[in-house]
Each structure stands twice: as structure tokens, then as C-alpha cells.
Design an enzyme around this catalytic site. Structure first.
Site, mmCIF file in Angstrom:
data_model
loop_
_atom_site.group_PDB
_atom_site.id
_atom_site.type_symbol
_atom_site.label_atom_id
_atom_site.label_comp_id
_atom_site.label_asym_id
_atom_site.label_seq_id
_atom_site.Cartn_x
_atom_site.Cartn_y
_atom_site.Cartn_z
ATOM 1 N N ARG A 26 0.846 -1.185 0.000
ATOM 2 C CA ARG A 26 0.000 0.000 0.000
ATOM 3 C C ARG A 26 0.879 1.231 0.000
ATOM 4 N NH1 ARG A 26 -2.244 -2.792 5.050
ATOM 5 N NH2 ARG A 26 -3.904 -3.196 3.571
ATOM 6 N N THR A 27 0.251 2.342 -0.288
ATOM 7 C CA THR A 27 1.014 3.583 -0.313
ATOM 8 C C THR A 27 1.372 3.978 1.108
ATOM 9 O OG1 THR A 27 -0.329 4.217 -2.188
ATOM 10 C CG2 THR A 27 1.053 5.910 -1.255
#
Lengths: 249, 273
Positions: A26-27
Site C-alpha cells: 500500500r502507499t
């Protein structure tokens, strides 16, 4: 390995590299980012401006990133933050508008609808601990009604007469509070936008001197070709920045 | 007993190109008590006849609010109608959640029709046995739609479904050209008269009918019984004398007996209606 430690590891489900890492991408932080977006209502609709820089960390790596895009017939979207996430949002919106047009029944999504949709998308992603790393500005006009709102990366959203993301919130909004009024002409609006963008250019190190101005009115969206602002860096104080601030070496 | 080789399965065609199970479902709509709808530029009025199945029971609800801007009146299997109106409610609320704006009526009706159509093309399903008059208001104005078990839908200026609805249709056909500019109250009046037409010699009273309105500045709501009675009294709408009502009943019976279900005046296949 001592036997007493064995039961802790189930031989059939030995931890391997893939199960730990592959399902949790994920970011965690943004890579290529855009800086402030400034927008406000004026007589005929909404004016919006953003520069075209794309920063890779603190490196000004890309110089022609378009951060203001028209959405459907009635809306204009500006974004700061992670550029790739913005591009993903644009893909979502393209699909949304396409499906809306496919009804072909004369109904169309207005700025309020798009804004609320974005709010839901952003909040939903943050609930998955996988946020889209952007601050979004959505402006538009539908049925003579002007609309301007913002959504943050965690889904916080509001409407206002003038908005700005990032540094713009600190440097441009105070100017807008002093000088903005609802019935500004297009020319006065552009002047005010340029004033804000010039201050941002001077004081925001991620800003670049290449910006796009866009407007949306009842007639539709117009994004003007990029241009630069006149600047003056010849001030005495700029010439020897360390004078009077001597360091230890 | 009369046997039909081609009606045991929804998905089986008759050589004449008909789907009997679907037609039977359309027939169920005609058995239900009448519901009518009519609209002007700004308002839509729904009305229905309430009939108790049994001396000891109360009548079933036939008009449902779907959202502030949409409501339905049903004729046929009430249970199916409730399922469909629940579906419509959930579609409206989901749209409002995502877009913070009301779902356009036409779109809801298409989704509803698609849902009904699926049932005509799956061997393990049965068509819904209910006709819905969907009244709604959106950006493009006031709308009245009729959705039927075959998956077809139509937009109407005014329409009537259910038993003895032909009498109401006749009345509405005589008057519909003026409806577009009608006031809200005139629409309600015409709705009540149209409902009266479907009654068989019975006097129109507020306890045997329900009226609902949606329009500009007026969210969908069912008028309470007292208001309806006041309107009936104000308009001096009373029951027709016996003879014309009895005639209407005869024609309705003949149609049912014929079993073809095609309205005589059109001669079209029932699925077209």
C-alpha cells in the site's frame, strides 16, 4: 533448534516471504507529488490554478504534469499529492462518467455528485489503510449553481467559496480572504490567481514557474495553455542568503 | 381441464412465439385491485382501491413510499410488490449515499425492469406477479411509469392497472390531454373520479381508497384518510348508479374468461402491454 521451540512453528504453514509481503502493498508515502491547487468561485463559475511540477521527493523531476482535468460536462478536478494516485482517480472518474453517459437519458452527474463520489472513494480507501495520497479540489457549475469543494486523502470534505491545498492553504487562502469576492470578473479572478501562484512560487520550494489556469462555467470547462509568471529575484536579500546567518563553518 | 403444452416452464416458447408463464403473470396484475396514476408538469398522483380479502381482515397496503421523490402503487401479488419496493428503496438509498442526490426516476425504472426481465429468462425462476405504477420527480420533471412482469416498462401521462381498470382508463383517456397543465388539486380530483370508475356500484369513501402525491416542493406522501374524505366531499364524488358499473364488470369478466388477456381494442400480444 531446541525441541521446546518447535511447536511455535506449524510445519505446514511455515512463514514464507510471499505471504508476509505480497498482500500488504500500500502507499506508505508518496513518490511523485504535485504541490498546491488554488480555486475559487467568480462571477460566471469557478477558476482554478495549479503549477505543472512533479516532485520526486524534493527533486523537481517532472515539469509538465497536468493536475487540473475536466470531469464530465459540469466539473473540474484539481489534485495535489501523489500523481499516480491522481491518475487512478481519473480512471475511476472516466468510468463513472462513461457509465453515466451510457444511460443517454438526459441526466448527468453534476459537481456535487462527483464531489460526494470522491469523498466516498477517499474515505473508503483510508478505511482499508490504503489511502489515495491526494488532496482534491472539485469545482463546477450546473443549472446556474456554482459548486466548489475539497476532499482530503482521509476523506475529510467541505465546500467553500475559495479553497487551496497544501501550502496554498497557508499562503494563498489569507490573500483570498482579503481580496476575493463572489462577483469578480474573469480578468480580476485571473489576476488574483496569479498573485496567489506568485507568492507560492516564491515561498514553496516544490512550486515551479509553469502553471495552468482553468475555468468552468455553464458553457463548460476551459483549460488554458501553460505559461510562466514574471518574477524578480534581484532583491538585495537574495544575493547573499547566508550573510548575517553565519554557520559554524 | 384445459391443458397447454407450452406453459409449464417460463422459458419455453409456444410455436406462436409466446411465453405463457409470462402472460399468466401479466394476468395476475389484472386480478389485483385497481391502482391508477396521473401526472401534470409538476405533480404525480397515485391512487388505489383497498380491498380486504376477508370480512375479518384489514386490507393490504398498495401504495409505498420509496424515497422522498419516488413512490409506487401496485396491483397483483402484494408480496412481490413489497419485495420490489424494498429493492427500489435500497437502490435509492445507495444512490443517495454515493452521490448525495436523488436517483433519477427513469434509471430506477430501467433497473427494476431489468430485474423483472431476468425472471422471464431463467428456468428456475418465476416472473413477478405484480404491476407497478412508479411516480417520481427528478431534474427532468414529473414522471409516471408502468412496470410489468414481462420486464417491459412504459412512461405514461395517466394509466390504470388492476381489476376493472378499463373503466378508469376510459375516463383518463377522455381527459388526459388537459393533465399537463392541471393543478395538484385537479389531479387529485381526477384520480378520485378515476378510482370511482373502477368501483362496482360501491360508494367512494376514504376507507376504500388510498391517494398519494409527489410534486415540486412536496415530497411523496400518502394523504391521510380524513383529508381524502374531505376531498371526496368537496368534489361531491359519489358512487355511480348501478347500471354502468355492472356493465363494466361484465366486460372485465369476459376478458378474463377469454384467457387471451389481450385488450380487445388493441389486439396486441399481452406482453406488449
Amino acid at each position: 533448534m531446541s525441541l521446546s521451540k518447535m511447536p511455535l512453528v506449524d510445519a505446514n504453514h511455515a512463514p514464507d516471504a510471499s505471504s508476509c509481503t505480497l498482500d500488504s502493498q500500500r502507499t506508505l508515502y508518496p513518490y511523485v507529488t504535485g504541490t498546491s491547487v488554488v480555486a475559487f468561485k467568480y462571477k460566471d463559475g469557478i477558476l482554478m490554478a495549479a503549477d505543472m511540477g512533479g516532485s520526486y521527493g524534493s527533486t523537481l523531476r517532472y515539469k509538465t504534469v497536468e493536475r487540473v482535468k475536466p470531469i464530465g460536462k459540469h466539473s473540474l478536478l484539481g489534485a495535489s499529492g501523489e500523481i499516480s494516485d491522481f491518475q487512478e482517480i481519473l480512471r475511476y472518474l472516466d468510468e463513472l462518467i462513461l457509465y453515466d453517459n451510457m444511460w443517454d437519458d438526459g441526466n448527468s452527474l453534476g459537481p456535487k455528485e462527483v464531489h460526494n463520489y470522491l469523498t466516498r472513494v477517499m474515505y473508503n480507501r483510508r478505511n482499508k489503510f490504503n489511502p489515495l495520497w491526494n488532496s482534491l479540489v472539485l469545482g463546477g457549475v450546473k443549472n446556474g449553481q456554482k459548486y466548489l469543494g475539497m476532499v482530503s486523502m482521509i476523506g475529510v470534505n467541505f465546500e467553500d467559496n475559495h479553497v487551496a491545498t497544501g501550502f496554498g492553504n497557508h499562503l494563498a487562502r489569507p490573500i483570498l480572504r482579503d481580496e476575493w469576492n463572489e462577483n469578480m470578473s474573469f480578468e480580476d479572478g485571473v489576476k488574483l490567481l496569479e498573485k496567489c501562484m506568485r507568492v507560492l512560487l516564491y515561498r514553496d520550494r516544490s512550486a515551479v514557474n509553469k502553471l495552468q489556469i482553468a475555468k468552468i462555467t455553464e458553457e463548460g470547462a476551459t483549460i488554458y495553455p501553460p505559461y510562466s509568471l514574471k518574477t524578480f529575484w534581484g532583491l538585495e536579500a537574495y544575493k547573499n542568503p547566508t550573510a548575517g546567518a553565519e554557520g559554524s563553518w | 381441464m384445459f391443458r397447454n403444452q407450452y406453459d409449464t416452464d417460463v422459458t419455453t416458447w409456444s410455436p406462436a412465439g409466446r411465453l405463457f408463464q409470462v402472460e399468466y403473470a401479466m394476468e395476475a396484475v389484472k386480478q389485483g385491485s385497481a391502482a391508477i396514476g396521473l401526472r401534470s408538469r409538476t405533480h404525480v398522483v397515485l391512487a388505489c382501491v383497498n380491498k380486504a380479502n376477508n370480512e375479518l381482515s384489514s386490507h393490504q397496503k398498495k401504495i409505498f413510499k420509496v424515497d422522498d421523490h419516488i413512490g409506487v402503487a401496485i396491483a397483483g401479488l402484494t408480496a412481490d410488490g413489497r419485495v420490489l419496493s424494498r429493492y427500489m428503496r435500497s437502490e435509492c438509498v445507495n444512490h443517495a449515499f454515493t452521490y448525495e442526490s436523488p436517483l433519477p426516476v427513469g434509471r430506477l425504472v430501467v433497473q427494476l425492469a431489468d430485474k423483472a426481465q431476468v425472471c422471464t429468462q431463467r428456468s428456475w425462476k418465476r416472473p413477478y406477479g405484480v404491476g407497478l405504477l412508479v411516480a417520481g420527480l427528478d431534474e427532468s420533471g414529473a414522471h409516471l411509469y408502468y412496470n410489468c412482469p414481462s420486464g417491459n416498462y412504459f412512461e405514461y401521462q395517466a394509466f390504470a392497472i388492476g381489476s376493472r381498470s378499463q373503466a378508469a382508463k376510459t375516463y383518463l383517456e377522455r381527459r388526459f390531454e388537459n393533465f399537463m397543465d392541471s393543478s395538484r388539486d385537479d389531479l387529485v380530483k381526477d384520480a378520485l373520479i378515476a378510482i370511482r370508475e373502477t368501483l362496482q356500484g360501491e360508494t367512494l369513501k376514504s376507507n376504500i381508497c388510498t391517494v398519494a402525491v409527489v410534486g415540486v416542493g412536496e415530497p411523496f406522501h400518502i394523504l391521510d384518510q380524513k383529508t381524502v374524505q374531505q376531498l371526496i366531499d368537496a368534489f361531491e364524488i359519489v358512487g355511480e348508479e348501478e347500471p354502468p358499473a355492472a356493465e363494466a364488470e361484465d366486460t372485465a369478466d369476459q376478458e378474463t374468461a377469454a384467457g387471451e388477456g389481450a385488450p380487445a381494442e388493441e389486439g396486441a400480444a399481452p406482453m406488449d402491454i
